[in-house]
Enzyme design. Structure first.
Site, short mmCIF file in Angstrom:
data_model
loop_
_atom_site.label_atom_id
_atom_site.label_comp_id
_atom_site.label_asym_id
_atom_site.label_seq_id
_atom_site.Cartn_x
_atom_site.Cartn_y
_atom_site.Cartn_z
N ARG A 77 0.90 -1.16 -0.07
CA ARG A 77 -0.08 0.04 0.04
C ARG A 77 0.91 1.22 -0.09
NH1 ARG A 77 -4.09 2.46 4.55
NH2 ARG A 77 -5.03 4.05 3.26
N HIS A 78 0.30 2.30 -0.65
CA HIS A 78 1.22 3.49 -0.66
C HIS A 78 1.23 4.10 0.61
CE1 HIS A 78 -2.09 5.90 0.46
NE2 HIS A 78 -2.85 5.18 -0.37
N GLY A 79 2.38 5.17 0.81
CA GLY A 79 2.86 5.66 2.03
C GLY A 79 1.70 6.68 2.33
N ASN B 135 -4.64 11.10 4.27
CA ASN B 135 -4.55 10.02 5.02
C ASN B 135 -4.40 10.61 6.50
OD1 ASN B 135 -2.92 7.83 3.16
ND2 ASN B 135 -4.92 8.12 3.24
N GLY C 233 -9.77 8.61 -2.57
CA GLY C 233 -9.94 7.63 -3.51
C GLY C 233 -9.28 8.05 -5.09
N ARG D 21 0.39 9.14 -5.32
CA ARG D 21 0.79 8.39 -4.01
C ARG D 21 1.41 7.03 -4.25
NH1 ARG D 21 -4.63 8.99 -4.36
NH2 ARG D 21 -5.99 7.12 -3.48
N GLU E 1 -7.58 3.42 -6.92
CA GLU E 1 -8.40 3.27 -5.68
C GLU E 1 -10.03 3.47 -6.05
OE1 GLU E 1 -9.24 1.91 -3.39
OE2 GLU E 1 -8.00 2.75 -1.14
N LEU E 2 -10.67 2.89 -5.22
CA LEU E 2 -12.43 3.10 -5.10
C LEU E 2 -12.62 4.60 -5.26
CD1 LEU E 2 -15.24 1.93 -5.18
CD2 LEU E 2 -14.85 2.37 -2.79
N GLY F 1 -5.53 1.11 -0.11
CA GLY F 1 -6.04 0.09 0.86
C GLY F 1 -7.20 -0.92 0.34
#
Length: 222
Positions: A9-11, A16, A23, A59, A84-85, A163
């Site tokens: 997963r990205h940092g 975040n 998303g 990202r 991502e969604l 995620g």
């Protein structure tokens, strides 16, 4: 032999850290996020990767580039289906605002089942899961010389994403083991003789813990 997919997963990003929904939108990695990615990159430096793939979102690409600094000569391939969604109108809004409309514990199972119509006009569960399954299939097919029955090679492939996207990929393989995926975490999937299994999920290499790693809902009983 075996195809090993290393899912990262990205940092941690600015959104975040602020617990804002991210998303389809994007934001820069925080200082903590960049440091965490370097820890994960060092952790993965002991592996020799045969290929590397990333979501097109900034990202994820930045995370992948940092990892590949320790793997000179390896080219990064971008796959649109690793994005991502989309949360539609809820993008960049606080997580609790979405929870007030549809709790995370309800949303995630509905998305994974392909039954959720999409939040805030965003991507539907059916569309999301279709592309997650498609990219997983392409990744395995691209390295069938290690994954297929009777394969004679071992290969290791890096996949950098998000995620929910990586979580959905893991749930496609094993729906019984849903876990939260911390930023810069590492999950491992092995495909041997055409059969995939989840070896580990959400290993918090960078020590980011629960920030931006929403607790995974318990699997639904039959």
């Amino acid at each position: 032999m075996t195809l090993t997919l290393t899912l990262v997963r990205h940092g941690q990003t600015v959104l975040n850290a602020r617990r804002l929904l991210q998303g389809a939108c994007d934001s820069p990695l925080t200082r903590t996020g960049r440091a965490g990615v370097r820890v994960t990159a060092q952790h993965l430096s002991r592996h020799d990767f045969d290929a590397a793939y990333s979501s097109p979102q900034g990202r994820a690409v930045l995370t992948a580039i940092e990892i590949l600094r320790r793997h000179p000569g390896l080219t990064l391939d971008v796959d649109e289906d690793l994005r991502e969604l989309s949360f539609g109108a809820f993008e960049r809004r606080p997580e609790h605002e979405l929870d007030a409309v549809v709790p995370w514990s309800v949303l995630v199972p509905a998305v994974l089942a392909g039954t959720h119509p999409g939040v805030g006009g965003g991507e539907s569960g059916a569309e999301f899961m279709a592309r997650v399954r498609a990219v997983l299939g392409r990744l395995v097919a691209a390295h069938e010389d290690a994954a297929a029955p009777g394969a004679v090679l071992d290969r290791r492939v890096l996949v950098v994403g998000h995620g929910l996207t990586l979580g959905a990929m893991l749930a496609t393989i094993d729906p019984s083991g849903l876990v939260a995926l911390p930023n810069a975490s590492v999950s491992t999937v092995e495909v041997t003789d055409g059969v995939a299994r989840v070896v580990s999920a959400g290993v918090d290499v960078a020590g980011h813990g629960a920030i931006a790693a929403r607790p995974a809902p318990a699997p639904q009983s039959a």
